[in-house]
Write a protein that holds these residues in place. Structure first.
Motif, mmCIF file in Angstrom:
data_model
loop_
_atom_site.group_PDB
_atom_site.id
_atom_site.type_symbol
_atom_site.label_atom_id
_atom_site.label_comp_id
_atom_site.label_asym_id
_atom_site.label_seq_id
_atom_site.Cartn_x
_atom_site.Cartn_y
_atom_site.Cartn_z
ATOM 1 N N ASN A 282 -73.374 -5.104 6.712
ATOM 2 C CA ASN A 282 -73.541 -4.176 7.462
ATOM 3 C C ASN A 282 -72.641 -4.796 9.030
ATOM 4 O O ASN A 282 -73.236 -6.148 8.962
ATOM 5 N N GLN A 283 -72.048 -3.793 9.710
ATOM 6 C CA GLN A 283 -71.237 -4.176 10.566
ATOM 7 C C GLN A 283 -72.520 -4.427 11.858
ATOM 8 O O GLN A 283 -73.652 -3.703 11.983
ATOM 9 N N GLN B 152 -73.633 -3.685 15.595
ATOM 10 C CA GLN B 152 -73.503 -2.439 16.435
ATOM 11 C C GLN B 152 -73.938 -2.986 17.719
ATOM 12 O O GLN B 152 -75.172 -3.947 18.046
ATOM 13 N N GLU B 153 -74.318 -2.308 18.884
ATOM 14 C CA GLU B 153 -73.743 -2.897 20.281
ATOM 15 C C GLU B 153 -75.330 -2.591 20.156
ATOM 16 O O GLU B 153 -75.624 -3.166 20.573
ATOM 17 N N SER B 154 -75.838 -1.237 19.403
ATOM 18 C CA SER B 154 -77.879 -1.539 19.583
ATOM 19 C C SER B 154 -78.096 -3.095 19.427
ATOM 20 O O SER B 154 -79.491 -2.384 19.173
ATOM 21 N N ASP B 155 -77.960 -3.217 17.779
ATOM 22 C CA ASP B 155 -78.200 -4.676 17.070
ATOM 23 C C ASP B 155 -78.696 -5.975 18.124
ATOM 24 O O ASP B 155 -79.006 -6.744 17.639
ATOM 25 N N LEU C 245 -70.713 -8.680 20.883
ATOM 26 C CA LEU C 245 -70.080 -7.398 19.310
ATOM 27 C C LEU C 245 -69.015 -8.276 18.812
ATOM 28 O O LEU C 245 -69.040 -8.499 17.736
ATOM 29 N N SER D 64 -69.743 -10.267 14.940
ATOM 30 C CA SER D 64 -69.023 -9.823 14.131
ATOM 31 C C SER D 64 -68.512 -11.246 12.858
ATOM 32 O O SER D 64 -67.969 -11.194 11.626
#
Ligand code: HEM
Length: 206
Positions: free
Chosen positions: A47-48, A50-53, A160, A164
C-alpha cells in the motif's frame, strides 16, 4: 511575495532534508529497519503512504525531527534587526544591530541534548518537542512573525517522501562506499547542503 521566492525557499530546504534523512538511515540500518517495520505494521505491504497516515507513524516523525535537529537546512535562519536596545542574557543588543540566530549550534548544544552529535530518533518518542517554533531548542523553521510560511506544506512533503521511499524500496550504498567512511560534511550557503551528494541504489520491495 513572488512565485520565485516560494520556489527558492521551498526546494533546497526540502531536498536537503530528504537527502540527509536518507543518509542517516543508510548509515544506521537498524533505524531504517525499525522505520520500515512501523510502515509495514501501520500501512501494510504494497500500500502507498498517504498524508492521513503520518499521524500514526511516530517513529517516522521522530526520524524527521532528528534530521532537522542535526541538519537544519537554514542554519542561521533569516537575519533580523533589533528595533530597540534590548538586553539578552546580560548582553545589550543595540538598536539597529543585525541579529543572526545560530539554530545549528543550539540543536547540537550538549547542555540541552544528550549525545548531541548522534542520530538518535528515539529521543523524540517520549518528548513533546516539535518544530513549530514553540520549543526554542529546535527551530529548523524559525519562529515568531517570520516563521517559515511553508512549514505545513514542508512537514507533509518530507514525511510523505521519506515514508514512500523507504516503504517501497530497500536501499544500499552505491558500490564500494563503506558506511564508516561516508562523507558527512555540510556545504554552507544560504541553506546547508550535503557536501558530497548521497548516491544510493533502490531495490523495490515486493
Ligand atoms: C524542510 C523544508 C523547509 C525548511 C526547513 C524551511 C525553513 C525556513 C526558515 C528557517 C525560514 C526563516 C524563518 C525565520 O527566520 O524565522 C524560512 C523562511 C521562508 N520559507 Fe521556508 N523552509 C522550508 C520549506 C519551505 C517551503 C516548502 C516553502 C514554500 C513553498 C517555504 C517558504 C518560505 C518563505 C517564503 C520564507 C520567507 C518568509 C519571510 O520572508 O518572512 N519554505 N523557511
Amino acid at each position: 511575495m513572488y512565485k520565485q521566492d516560494l520556489f527558492a525557499a521551498g526546494t533546497d530546504t526540502t531536498s536537503s532534508t530528504l537527502e540527509w534523512s536518507m543518509t542517516e538511515l543508510l548509515r544506521k540500518p537498524e533505524i531504517l529497519s525499525k522505520a520500515q517495520a512501523e510502515l509495514e505494521r501501520v500501512i501494510g505491504k504494497g500500500n502507498q503512504v498517504q498524508e492521513s497516515d503520518i499521524a500514526g507513524l511516530p517513529y517516522l516523525q521522530a526520524i524527521i525531527k532528528e534530521t532537522f535537529r542535526l541538519h537544519p537546512p537554514a542554519p542561521l535562519l533569516l537575519p533580523r534587526k533589533a528595533e530597540t536596545d534590548v538586553e539578552v542574557c546580560g548582553y545589550t543588543v543595540p538598536k539597529g544591530a543585525q541579529v543572526l540566530v545560530n539554530v545549528w549550534a543550539v540543536s547540537r548544544d550538549p547542555s540541552i541534548w544528550e549525545s548531541p552529535n548522534e542520530f538518535i530518533p528515539e529521543r523524540f518518542l517520549e518528548s513533546n518537542v516539535d518544530v513549530k517554533g514553540r520549543h526554542f531548542e529546535l527551530l529548523p523553521f524559525g519562529g515568531g512573525r517570520r516563521i517559515c510560511p511553508g512549514l505545513p506544506l514542508a512537514i507533509r512533503m518530507v514525511h510523505l517522501m521519506l515514508g514512500s521511499l523507504i516503504h517501497s524500496f530497500d536501499w544500499k550504498l552505491e558500490g564500494g562506499v563503506e558506511l564508516e567512511s561516508m562523507n558527512m560534511e555540510d556545504k554552507f550557503g544560504i541553506t546547508l547542503q550535503k557536501a558530497q551528494p548521497l548516491r544510493a541504489l533502490a531495490m523495490p520491495i515486493t
